[in-house]
Design an enzyme around this catalytic site. Structure first.
Site, mmCIF file in Angstrom:
data_model
loop_
_atom_site.group_PDB
_atom_site.id
_atom_site.type_symbol
_atom_site.label_atom_id
_atom_site.label_comp_id
_atom_site.label_asym_id
_atom_site.label_seq_id
_atom_site.Cartn_x
_atom_site.Cartn_y
_atom_site.Cartn_z
ATOM 1 N N GLY A 45 0.836 -1.185 0.000
ATOM 2 C CA GLY A 45 0.000 0.000 0.000
ATOM 3 C C GLY A 45 0.872 1.236 0.000
ATOM 4 O O GLY A 45 2.017 1.203 0.467
ATOM 5 N N HIS A 152 -3.111 7.008 6.882
ATOM 6 C CA HIS A 152 -2.193 7.959 6.250
ATOM 7 C C HIS A 152 -2.962 9.129 5.645
ATOM 8 O O HIS A 152 -2.542 10.286 5.756
ATOM 9 C CB HIS A 152 -1.385 7.293 5.128
ATOM 10 C CG HIS A 152 -0.141 6.617 5.570
ATOM 11 N ND1 HIS A 152 0.900 7.280 6.190
ATOM 12 C CD2 HIS A 152 0.265 5.327 5.460
ATOM 13 C CE1 HIS A 152 1.879 6.434 6.441
ATOM 14 N NE2 HIS A 152 1.523 5.239 6.009
#
Length: 190
Positions: A45, A152
């Site tokens: 990712g 994030h």
């Protein structure tokens, strides 16, 4: 094009991303670069913040992982690998109450692995690269990867799940990452 990964302590990692408004060639080019970068660094990712762009955009691809994942579209199980990579664009998540501990790493924290509590399943509402809404449920490793990247996008890091006491145990490792030095193995620390 392989992009530079932003490492821990860079302020952009703490910025909540701006919503994607244009589903254009520029976004598709960014997606291509992010996928190439993620593969080069052997990640599963990558969020836009990790390449220096505070956007609500991340890519996920768990097809190379041996850790089980599940994906449901319209309530029906589908083969995970047939739907990789996934693009998370302006995503929202709905978490289950049931949690499990996941041992995670992060491209912005090279060499660091920590235990993080994550929902076992997650319901995702997002958009594809053409701006088409997508809704699905993820479980297993895919759910973990999605939650990590979603954090994030909100300016949250996996170390934020650690208690103050746990943070003390990785303080030296975080300092090494800030200086661009490799983390020492337990054997090397002795």
């Amino acid at each position: 094009m392989i992009l530079n990964i932003i490492l821990y302590d860079n302020p952009i990692l703490r910025i909540k991303g701006k919503a994607i408004e244009a589903f254009d060639q520029q976004l598709k080019d960014l997606a291509s670069d992010m996928l190439e970068t993620m593969a080069f660094y052997k990640g599963v990712g990558l969020a836009a913040q990790q390449i220096g762009k505070a956007l609500q955009f991340a890519v996920v691809d768990v097809s190379s992982s041996k850790i089980p994942s599940s994906l449901l579209i319209g309530g029906k199980p589908v083969p995970v690998e047939e739907h990789m990579p996934l693009f998370l664009i302006n995503p929202t998540l709905k978490y289950t109450r049931s949690k499990e501990i996941s041992n995670e790493g992060c491209l912005s924290f090279p060499g660091l692995r920590i235990d993080v509590p994550r929902s076992k399943r997650v319901e995702v509402n997002t958009f594809d690269l053409n701006g088409k809404p997508r809704k699905f449920e993820a479980g297993g490793f895919l759910a973990i990867a999605i939650q990590h990247e979603y954090d994030h996008l909100q300016g949250k890091l996996f170390i934020d799940y650690l208690s103050a006491e746990q943070r003390k145990t990785i303080k030296e490792d975080l300092e090494r990452i800030k200086r661009g030095e490799p983390i020492l193995s337990n054997k090397d620390k002795e």
